[in-house]
Design an enzyme around this catalytic site. Structure first.
Site, short mmCIF file in Angstrom:
data_model
loop_
_atom_site.label_atom_id
_atom_site.label_comp_id
_atom_site.label_asym_id
_atom_site.label_seq_id
_atom_site.Cartn_x
_atom_site.Cartn_y
_atom_site.Cartn_z
N GLY A 153 48.28 74.05 -43.05
CA GLY A 153 48.46 75.35 -42.46
C GLY A 153 49.94 75.81 -42.98
N ILE A 179 53.00 75.10 -42.37
CA ILE A 179 54.12 74.12 -42.68
C ILE A 179 53.59 73.37 -43.92
CG2 ILE A 179 55.22 72.07 -41.95
CD1 ILE A 179 54.75 73.54 -39.01
N SER A 189 39.68 71.42 -41.67
CA SER A 189 38.86 72.62 -41.69
C SER A 189 38.53 73.25 -43.17
CB SER A 189 39.52 73.84 -40.93
OG SER A 189 40.82 74.13 -41.67
N ARG A 217 52.97 65.76 -34.66
CA ARG A 217 53.05 65.34 -33.30
C ARG A 217 53.16 63.93 -33.40
NH1 ARG A 217 54.72 69.40 -32.72
NH2 ARG A 217 54.13 71.19 -31.68
N GLU A 238 59.41 61.56 -25.78
CA GLU A 238 60.63 62.24 -25.94
C GLU A 238 61.50 62.66 -24.91
OE1 GLU A 238 59.59 65.27 -28.73
OE2 GLU A 238 59.04 64.05 -30.23
N HIS A 286 63.20 65.47 -33.01
CA HIS A 286 62.24 66.63 -33.18
C HIS A 286 63.23 67.92 -33.25
CE1 HIS A 286 58.49 68.26 -31.02
NE2 HIS A 286 58.91 68.98 -32.06
#
Length: 317
Positions: free
Chosen positions: A150, A152, A173, A232, A261, A280
């Site tokens: 995507g 990023i 995808s 993630r 977290e 994060h």
């Protein structure tokens, strides 16, 4: 619906009023700010649009929320919202997209350069006043694999090519397959990782990506390769990663996200010399950036246009 001034509720446990003021400064005056469950419950009746972070979603299944038509998340990750049955299907979900590529890709290459150039050795030589004129390695001609192509992932690919790296990519995808030197699909993980010097995870968390990086995949990687997770935490089976690292496989793990977290203070990752732990922070959501994204979407909403960042609940992001 009041097309000129929709009722907007901004919810954030720490910065609700700050976000609300930014939205008001953009010309939307029917904006209320909530930082607690009680405030959200009080302001929810008549609300049409929610801009939220850590919103008490159980409220969306109550009569107070019958007017809500759209929920805009302040973050990119929405796995918690997608999995939450409290959110009625008729409420449109959107997430922040296309804002984190610069920050996160810079974070990735800051650490890759730190490792490949052996910055700790240089600092140690300075501390010891030692003229240690060694020849460091280079990213050029190394192979980096980016899982998730995507915005990023695409920016990470662009920067990798600037360093003259070989770039492999994996996507579920097939999106942006043409931007990498070699593309792999979701059923080709072992083939994807086996030749990599660096594996970078930018995937969303879905049922298909939960613990997708496990002991089997980690041991399919080269012993001196590095793993970077900016996607993630639950993409990685952390117990598997810990044991694989303790057994001497993998040069380093750079981890910005975790299943729990904050990462518990007694977690082994903190003390492992080849694990880099950050809080994060690789892709910060700035007040200005989130507000501008949201306001642009509100204008689209009022004009009946397709919103940016619409979440496909079946896909999971």
């Amino acid at each position: 619906m009041n097309s000129s001034q929709p009722n907007i509720l901004v919810f954030d446990p720490h910065h609700a009023e700050e976000y609300a003021n930014c939205v008001r400064e953009c010309g939307f005056k029917a904006v209320k700010a909530a930082a607690t469950y009680e405030e959200a419950e009080m302001f929810l009746p008549g609300t049409e649009i929610i801009l939220g972070w850590k919103f008490p979603t159980q409220l969306l299944h109550t009569p107070n929320a019958l007017s809500v038509r759209w929920f805009q998340s302040m973050g990119a990750g929405v796995n918690d919202l997608v999995a939450n049955s409290s959110i009625p299907d008729d409420i449109l979900l959107t997430r922040i997209v296309d804002q984190f590529g610069t920050y996160i890709s810079e974070y990735i290459f800051a650490y890759l350069l730190h490792i490949v150039k052996d910055i700790p050795r240089m600092r140690q030589a300075q501390t010891e006043r030692n003229w240690d004129s060694f020849i460091s390695d280079s990213l050029a001609k190394k192979t980096i694999g980016v899982a998730g192509l995507g915005s990023i992932g695409a920016e990470t690919v662009r920067k990798a090519k600037a360093f003259d790296m070989k770039v492999h990519g994996l996507s579920f995808s097939g999106k942006n397959a043409e931007i990498v030197d070699q593309h792999f699909t979701a059923n080709q993980w072992k083939d994807f990782v086996k030749d990599l010097d660096y594996l970078v995870l930018t995937l969303p968390l879905t049922e298909k990506t939960y613990h997708v990086i496990n002991r089997e995949i980690l041991f399919s990687m080269k012993p001196d390769s590095c793993l970077v997770n900016v996607g993630r935490g639950a993409l990685i089976a952390e117990n598997d990663l810990q044991s694989v690292l303790e057994e001497g496989h993998l040069k380093a793990a750079i981890l910005d996200v975790f299943e729990t977290e904050p990462l518990p203070k007694d977690h082994r990752f903190y003390s492992m010399p080849n694990v880099y732990v950050t809080s994060h922070l690789s892709g910060p959501s700035t007040t200005e950036g989130v507000t501008q994204f949201f306001v642009d979407n509100v204008i689209k909403y009022l004009n009946g246009e397709t919103l940016h960042g619409i979440v496909d609940r079946k896909r999971g992001y």
